[in-house]
Enzyme design. Structure first.
Site, PDB file in Angstrom:
ATOM      1  CG  HIS A  62     -10.343  -1.140  -4.135  1.00  0.00           C
ATOM      2  ND1 HIS A  62     -10.952  -2.100  -4.904  1.00  0.00           N
ATOM      3  CD2 HIS A  62      -9.012  -1.399  -4.205  1.00  0.00           C
ATOM      4  CE1 HIS A  62     -10.039  -2.901  -5.424  1.00  0.00           C
ATOM      5  NE2 HIS A  62      -8.851  -2.502  -5.010  1.00  0.00           N
ATOM      6  CD  GLU A  64     -15.768   0.718  -4.681  1.00  0.00           C
ATOM      7  OE1 GLU A  64     -16.251   0.464  -5.793  1.00  0.00           O
ATOM      8  OE2 GLU A  64     -14.530   0.767  -4.480  1.00  0.00           O
ATOM      9  CB  CYS A  92     -13.485  -5.484  -6.961  1.00  0.00           C
ATOM     10  SG  CYS A  92     -12.846  -5.032  -5.315  1.00  0.00           S
ATOM     11  CB  CYS A  95     -15.409  -3.054  -2.913  1.00  0.00           C
ATOM     12  SG  CYS A  95     -13.795  -2.245  -3.016  1.00  0.00           S
TER      13      CYS A  95
END
Length: 161
Positions: A62, A64, A92, A95
Site C-alpha cells: 500500500h 503508506e 486501512c 497501514c
C-alpha cells in the site's frame, strides 16, 4: 508544529502522486502517501509512495507502507518520530498498525474510507494502545482526494460493463 497551510501543501503533493499513479499503474488504486519530518520550524520531505499491490503482486504494498519503508531507509531507522504521514485515503487496518509501530507522530489523510478506514470511519485502531498514538487529522482536501478515486472507479466500471 505543522500548520493547516503546511497540511494543505503536503496533501497537494500526495494528491499529485495519486494522480500520477493512475498513468503509471492504471490497475491499482490511486493513493499517494508521503512522509515529512519536523526539523525545527520547517518540515522536510523524507519519502513518498503509491500503491504497488498489482505491480509487485504484494498485498502489503500500500502507498503508506511503501512510504514507511523508504522513510526507514532514508533515516536509517524504523522509528519515525517527529514525522507526519500524509495520505490521500484514510489508512486501512494494516497501514494504521504499521504507522503506529513506526512511531509516526502525525497522520493526515484526505478522503474518508467508510469501508476499510481504520482511523475513525469504519473503526478506530488508535484506542487503548501501549504505543504512542499519533495525532490524526482527517478530511484535508477531502473532496479532491475522493474525486480521484471516484473517477478511476467510474472508468473501471465503464470498461468492465
Amino acid at each position: 508544529m505543522p500548520t493547516t497551510r503546511d497540511d494543505h501543501y503536503w496533501m497537494s503533493q500526495a494528491l499529485d502522486l495519486a494522480r500520477e499513479a493512475i498513468t503509471l499503474d492504471p490497475d491499482d488504486v490511486p493513493v499517494g502517501a508521503l512522509i515529512v519530518q519536523s526539523q525545527g520550524d520547517r518540515q522536510v520531505f523524507i519519502s513518498s509512495g503509491t500503491n504497488k499491490k498489482q505491480k509487485e503482486l504484494d498485498a502489503s504494498a500500500h502507498a503508506e507502507i511503501v512510504a514507511l519503508r523508504l522513510a526507514g531507509q532514508a533515516l536509517d531507522s524504523w522509528r519515525l518520530q517527529d514525522t507526519t504521514l500524509y495520505t490521500t485515503l484514510e489508512p486501512c487496518p494494516m497501514c494504521a498498525e504499521a504507522i503506529l509501530q513506526a512511531r509516526v507522530s502525525r497522520v493526515v489523510f484526505g478522503a474518508y474510507d467508510q469501508v476499510s478506514g481504520a482511523l475513525g470511519s469504519a473503526f478506530n485502531l488508535y484506542t487503548k494502545r501501549i504505543y504512542p498514538i499519533p495525532e490524526v487529522v482527517g478530511g484535508i482536501m477531502e473532496q479532491e482526494c475522493a474525486e480521484v478515486l471516484r473517477e478511476i472507479f467510474a472508468k473501471r466500471r465503464e470498461r468492465n460493463a
